[in-house]
Write a protein that holds these residues in place. Sequence first.
Motif, PDB file in Angstrom:
ATOM      1  N   GLU A 199     -22.010 -25.309 -14.863  1.00 23.54           N
ATOM      2  CA  GLU A 199     -21.859 -23.999 -14.212  1.00 23.54           C
ATOM      3  C   GLU A 199     -20.594 -23.268 -14.646  1.00 23.54           C
ATOM      4  OE1 GLU A 199     -23.380 -24.286  -9.824  1.00 23.54           O
ATOM      5  OE2 GLU A 199     -22.574 -26.221 -10.411  1.00 23.54           O
ATOM      6  N   VAL A 200     -19.776 -23.941 -15.455  1.00 21.70           N
ATOM      7  CA  VAL A 200     -18.506 -23.343 -15.856  1.00 21.70           C
ATOM      8  C   VAL A 200     -18.704 -22.506 -17.119  1.00 21.70           C
ATOM      9  CG1 VAL A 200     -16.114 -23.813 -16.518  1.00 21.70           C
ATOM     10  CG2 VAL A 200     -17.285 -25.332 -14.878  1.00 21.70           C
ATOM     11  N   HIS A 201     -18.321 -21.236 -17.076  1.00 21.14           N
ATOM     12  CA  HIS A 201     -18.314 -20.417 -18.289  1.00 21.14           C
ATOM     13  C   HIS A 201     -17.196 -20.935 -19.183  1.00 21.14           C
ATOM     14  CE1 HIS A 201     -18.531 -16.847 -20.849  1.00 21.14           C
ATOM     15  NE2 HIS A 201     -17.206 -16.933 -20.870  1.00 21.14           N
ATOM     16  N   ARG A 202     -17.521 -21.257 -20.430  1.00 20.60           N
ATOM     17  CA  ARG A 202     -16.561 -21.962 -21.286  1.00 20.60           C
ATOM     18  C   ARG A 202     -16.402 -21.297 -22.645  1.00 20.60           C
ATOM     19  NH1 ARG A 202     -17.584 -24.842 -25.217  1.00 20.60           N
ATOM     20  NH2 ARG A 202     -19.794 -24.922 -24.672  1.00 20.60           N
ATOM     21  N   GLU A 203     -15.170 -21.011 -23.009  1.00 18.61           N
ATOM     22  CA  GLU A 203     -14.845 -20.539 -24.358  1.00 18.61           C
ATOM     23  C   GLU A 203     -13.625 -21.314 -24.829  1.00 18.61           C
ATOM     24  OE1 GLU A 203     -14.243 -16.258 -24.346  1.00 18.61           O
ATOM     25  OE2 GLU A 203     -15.746 -16.039 -22.771  1.00 18.61           O
ATOM     26  N   GLY A 204     -13.644 -21.772 -26.076  1.00 19.88           N
ATOM     27  CA  GLY A 204     -12.524 -22.548 -26.609  1.00 19.88           C
ATOM     28  C   GLY A 204     -11.495 -21.690 -27.306  1.00 19.88           C
ATOM     29  N   ILE A 205     -10.609 -22.341 -28.062  1.00 22.68           N
ATOM     30  CA  ILE A 205      -9.514 -21.594 -28.691  1.00 22.68           C
ATOM     31  C   ILE A 205      -9.619 -21.565 -30.218  1.00 22.68           C
ATOM     32  CG2 ILE A 205      -7.925 -22.144 -26.808  1.00 22.68           C
ATOM     33  CD1 ILE A 205      -6.529 -24.073 -28.885  1.00 22.68           C
ATOM     34  N   THR A 206     -10.762 -22.050 -30.762  1.00 21.89           N
ATOM     35  CA  THR A 206     -10.840 -22.202 -32.220  1.00 21.89           C
ATOM     36  C   THR A 206     -10.811 -20.859 -32.966  1.00 21.89           C
ATOM     37  OG1 THR A 206     -13.239 -22.269 -32.046  1.00 21.89           O
ATOM     38  CG2 THR A 206     -12.110 -24.376 -32.127  1.00 21.89           C
ATOM     39  N   GLU A 207     -11.155 -19.782 -32.260  1.00 20.31           N
ATOM     40  CA  GLU A 207     -11.188 -18.503 -32.962  1.00 20.31           C
ATOM     41  C   GLU A 207      -9.917 -17.675 -32.791  1.00 20.31           C
ATOM     42  OE1 GLU A 207     -15.023 -16.662 -32.162  1.00 20.31           O
ATOM     43  OE2 GLU A 207     -15.877 -18.630 -32.662  1.00 20.31           O
ATOM     44  N   ILE A 208      -8.938 -18.262 -32.132  1.00 21.71           N
ATOM     45  CA  ILE A 208      -7.676 -17.528 -31.952  1.00 21.71           C
ATOM     46  C   ILE A 208      -6.907 -17.569 -33.276  1.00 21.71           C
ATOM     47  CG2 ILE A 208      -5.532 -17.401 -30.642  1.00 21.71           C
ATOM     48  CD1 ILE A 208      -7.353 -17.531 -28.505  1.00 21.71           C
ATOM     49  N   THR A 209      -6.509 -16.395 -33.733  1.00 20.04           N
ATOM     50  CA  THR A 209      -5.797 -16.330 -35.010  1.00 20.04           C
ATOM     51  C   THR A 209      -4.296 -16.119 -34.787  1.00 20.04           C
ATOM     52  OG1 THR A 209      -5.993 -13.929 -35.135  1.00 20.04           O
ATOM     53  CG2 THR A 209      -7.804 -15.226 -36.057  1.00 20.04           C
ATOM     54  N   ALA A 210      -3.548 -16.376 -35.864  1.00 20.58           N
ATOM     55  CA  ALA A 210      -2.104 -16.129 -35.821  1.00 20.58           C
ATOM     56  C   ALA A 210      -1.837 -14.659 -35.511  1.00 20.58           C
ATOM     57  CB  ALA A 210      -1.469 -16.528 -37.146  1.00 20.58           C
ATOM     58  N   THR A 211      -2.727 -13.776 -35.971  1.00 22.37           N
ATOM     59  CA  THR A 211      -2.572 -12.338 -35.697  1.00 22.37           C
ATOM     60  C   THR A 211      -2.733 -12.052 -34.197  1.00 22.37           C
ATOM     61  OG1 THR A 211      -3.636 -12.004 -37.833  1.00 22.37           O
ATOM     62  CG2 THR A 211      -3.316 -10.049 -36.447  1.00 22.37           C
ATOM     63  N   ASP A 212      -3.745 -12.683 -33.575  1.00 21.11           N
ATOM     64  CA  ASP A 212      -3.930 -12.506 -32.121  1.00 21.11           C
ATOM     65  C   ASP A 212      -2.651 -12.894 -31.391  1.00 21.11           C
ATOM     66  OD1 ASP A 212      -6.601 -11.822 -32.445  1.00 21.11           O
ATOM     67  OD2 ASP A 212      -7.317 -13.877 -32.175  1.00 21.11           O
ATOM     68  N   VAL A 213      -2.113 -14.045 -31.767  1.00 25.08           N
ATOM     69  CA  VAL A 213      -0.928 -14.564 -31.092  1.00 25.08           C
ATOM     70  C   VAL A 213       0.254 -13.615 -31.307  1.00 25.08           C
ATOM     71  CG1 VAL A 213       0.739 -16.474 -31.054  1.00 25.08           C
ATOM     72  CG2 VAL A 213      -1.725 -16.952 -31.227  1.00 25.08           C
ATOM     73  N   ASP A 264       2.436 -19.851 -30.957  1.00 28.99           N
ATOM     74  CA  ASP A 264       3.291 -18.797 -30.408  1.00 28.99           C
ATOM     75  C   ASP A 264       4.729 -18.936 -30.899  1.00 28.99           C
ATOM     76  OD1 ASP A 264       3.716 -16.611 -28.338  1.00 28.99           O
ATOM     77  OD2 ASP A 264       5.124 -18.122 -27.620  1.00 28.99           O
ATOM     78  N   SER A 265       5.235 -20.169 -30.948  1.00 29.71           N
ATOM     79  CA  SER A 265       6.660 -20.315 -31.260  1.00 29.71           C
ATOM     80  C   SER A 265       6.928 -20.348 -32.767  1.00 29.71           C
ATOM     81  CB  SER A 265       7.233 -21.564 -30.584  1.00 29.71           C
ATOM     82  OG  SER A 265       6.550 -22.714 -30.988  1.00 29.71           O
ATOM     83  N   THR A 266       5.953 -20.752 -33.586  1.00 25.74           N
ATOM     84  CA  THR A 266       6.226 -20.847 -35.025  1.00 25.74           C
ATOM     85  C   THR A 266       5.389 -19.888 -35.866  1.00 25.74           C
ATOM     86  OG1 THR A 266       4.511 -22.500 -35.514  1.00 25.74           O
ATOM     87  CG2 THR A 266       6.619 -23.337 -34.709  1.00 25.74           C
ATOM     88  N   GLY A 267       4.399 -19.235 -35.259  1.00 30.68           N
ATOM     89  CA  GLY A 267       3.535 -18.352 -36.031  1.00 30.68           C
ATOM     90  C   GLY A 267       2.465 -19.096 -36.823  1.00 30.68           C
ATOM     91  N   ALA A 268       2.324 -20.401 -36.557  1.00 28.28           N
ATOM     92  CA  ALA A 268       1.351 -21.213 -37.297  1.00 28.28           C
ATOM     93  C   ALA A 268      -0.075 -20.756 -37.027  1.00 28.28           C
ATOM     94  CB  ALA A 268       1.497 -22.678 -36.892  1.00 28.28           C
ATOM     95  N   SER A 269      -0.965 -21.088 -37.959  1.00 24.04           N
ATOM     96  CA  SER A 269      -2.389 -20.836 -37.743  1.00 24.04           C
ATOM     97  C   SER A 269      -2.952 -21.906 -36.811  1.00 24.04           C
ATOM     98  CB  SER A 269      -3.132 -20.903 -39.078  1.00 24.04           C
ATOM     99  OG  SER A 269      -3.149 -22.253 -39.524  1.00 24.04           O
ATOM    100  N   PHE A 270      -4.152 -21.656 -36.297  1.00 22.98           N
ATOM    101  CA  PHE A 270      -4.808 -22.645 -35.443  1.00 22.98           C
ATOM    102  C   PHE A 270      -4.937 -23.981 -36.167  1.00 22.98           C
ATOM    103  CE2 PHE A 270      -8.793 -24.823 -34.399  1.00 22.98           C
ATOM    104  CZ  PHE A 270      -8.500 -25.207 -33.106  1.00 22.98           C
ATOM    105  N   THR A 271      -5.409 -23.921 -37.422  1.00 23.84           N
ATOM    106  CA  THR A 271      -5.648 -25.150 -38.182  1.00 23.84           C
ATOM    107  C   THR A 271      -4.359 -25.964 -38.360  1.00 23.84           C
ATOM    108  OG1 THR A 271      -7.241 -23.817 -39.387  1.00 23.84           O
ATOM    109  CG2 THR A 271      -6.837 -26.031 -40.223  1.00 23.84           C
TER     110      THR A 271
END
Lengths: 429, 429
Positions: free
Chosen positions: A222-236, A170-177
């Motif tokens: 029982e917890v519905h779980r989704e991670g953050i690996t697919e979040i892109t710089a564009t999404d942010v 969010d603060s630098t525009g970096a990609s997830f990787t």
Amino acid sequence: MKPLKVALLGCGVVGSQVIRLLHEQAGDLAARVGAPLELAGVAVRRLGRKRDVEVDPALLTTDAEALVARDDVDIVIEVIGGIEPARTLIVSALRGGKSVVTANKALLAEDGATLHEAARAGNGDLYFEASVAGAIPLLRPLRESLAGDHVKRVLGIVNGTTNYILDKMDSTGASFTDALEEAQTLGYAEADPTADVEGFDAAAKAAILAGLAFHSRVTAAEVHREGITEITATDVASAKAMGYVIKLLAICARSDDGRSFGVRVHPAMIPRSHPLAGVREAYNAVFVEAESAGQLMFYGKGAGGAPTASAVLGDLVAVARNRLAGARGPEESTYASLPAHPMGETVTRCHVALDVADKPGVLARVAELFAKHDVSIQTVRQEGHGDDAQLVIVTHRATDAALTATMEGLRELDIVRAVASVMRVEGDE
Amino acid sequence: MKPLKVALLGCGVVGSQVIRLLHEQAGDLAARVGAPLELAGVAVRRLGRKRDVEVDPALLTTDAEALVARDDVDIVIEVIGGIEPARTLIVSALRGGKSVVTANKALLAEDGATLHEAARAGNGDLYFEASVAGAIPLLRPLRESLAGDHVKRVLGIVNGTTNYILDKMDSTGASFTDALEEAQTLGYAEADPTADVEGFDAAAKAAILAGLAFHSRVTAAEVHREGITEITATDVASAKAMGYVIKLLAICARSDDGRSFGVRVHPAMIPRSHPLAGVREAYNAVFVEAESAGQLMFYGKGAGGAPTASAVLGDLVAVARNRLAGARGPEESTYASLPAHPMGETVTRCHVALDVADKPGVLARVAELFAKHDVSIQTVRQEGHGDDAQLVIVTHRATDAALTATMEGLRELDIVRAVASVMRVEGDE
């Protein structure tokens, strides 16, 4: 006063801080407990290893089973983590009448019932403040301070690694990787970051929080779980442009009729004006909403050696006092036995970006599809023209099943070239 | 299971909510305690009064002394407030072996020692979570969660009335008088607002917090106290222009050598980027800084019937569980016996606005005076010209005595026409 003897299982980042503080604060701890605390032994995997703290070599042992079985040990602190051998050791200690302090979220969320059962059988305490949100006093408030209230919702940032990554994006525009790599370099993320970035760590914590909040037994499964690996710089970037920030949230919420609850971990957009939006770097923060108390927030360091050791030692003082008084702290409370409902029944909101054909009637057909699934639209905005035309839609509250069905329908519409992004929205309306 | 009998002293805003919740949540409370809770009687001043809740007339009595002396009463909840008759009743209940839950900050801060002594004598519990910051779980975290840590500082907004007034002044530019009037109209301030606006309420809470944080006995008389009645719209506006907001803060801080602590309540400027700056209306928020845990923040509703009742009921469940287990919760902890140092020894920073003669050499003479008192200047800025010239100075950290001596010196300088405003600065550096 006869000292209380403490066995420590694990001498890593947290364990070494526990040893340091037991030593440095010995006088204060004795005054607060009413008797000195004495380190009886430290179970480690390898004896010769270099450690962050000086430990009397005579205290070190590789035989953890023998250590927890010792008659002179009163309290066992477990900071090894993972399911085995932690479970066997904790159960053996508790059945043997010892009290246990643990930071082991994975074990509590997978098989807490076995541990609590062993605590009852041995008439000892099982305390685990350090298992969720590190240094932040959160479980004790839920277990005790709010024992006269009805918790409706717990919503928070409980994983520092993913918050660090999303904050950097969010603060630098970096990609997830790139953000992950930086987090690894700085020691905020492990070499294998799966447990954090895929949401397993947060899901274990969500299970523990839901169990305490709703007086029910909840496991990580029982917890519905989704991670953050697919979040892109564009999404942010597009979230940012709309005044939102993306956070990985753990959310436990009672259904409106009070007969079930939802428990889930997933990335979500929250308004920048929301207090959780301001939680930077590896900090944690948790909102608790209760019927009488209203909204409460707890904020602080969610991980790290010293902060986690602070929570461990707070529990240690409590269980030590209980032992001296011949008493036990509050037991597991599962009398409500509410079921977790499937993710489809969870009520949430969605932000959707659609690549569409730029021609008359597109919005009407899209709107018709939302209406067909009973999902009402809060705002819709067209961006770009021609081949770049994009519809950005934010919905009102609807069940996750209806939202999912709507997204599937959208993908099949000929006028929709692609569903560019879908993200849940939390923290307003 | 035999019910535990509860006597309630007071049936006002908080008391009536306690009665409602005892009734509405009877099943949950019984499950959490392990036995039903039964209202044994309600002491009121006048029997015929109209109340916010329906109460069985047979439970009402004007004879509070007889009620707390009843053999069948296990737990007494005191929500009358004030010193007498609350003290006599609580002491009588505790000496008689009952446990007490109270929200009475004034009494705890004036004569907590007598209450704790009575609890020891009767072997009962004295719980008081509701006395500070209403619904926010704050005292239990300090007393228990942080029992293995060293608290360095507690800094917070603990009075909702003054926060409401200052927030209105900040957001609308209103004068103190107008903002107070609005707060009174909306029920946030009482007809006689002295206890709030002069800082007495916050000072009582600061004394309780300092006692818990530093394991020492602290009374309200030891708290340095300044209210907000002299804050002008101009003060608020100039703070705003500089990126600050004025809040009434309660601050308890250990000295650097750890041998004493300061405890004070006064208005202060904090940067708008500080999390406490975002605490609006009548909300409360408290920062706790501990050696191992780092910075923690607790946020929520600091007052009101239902939020305060939530805290009272949390304590009620705890003391009821303790009685069933034949145990007691943590006692008063004063082993450290640290003294409160005088305000002059407190280290703080200052924002000063000086009306000065606009001529060469003024800054040199002003700077010289600061240097003479060993107060170093962080920023200085001249505003206006000629007769309107003003020097705005923010200092680095210095003792309050040095800052006070500097202000006195400034008032005597011929080139200083007036010391237009002086305010402490907290929350950065």
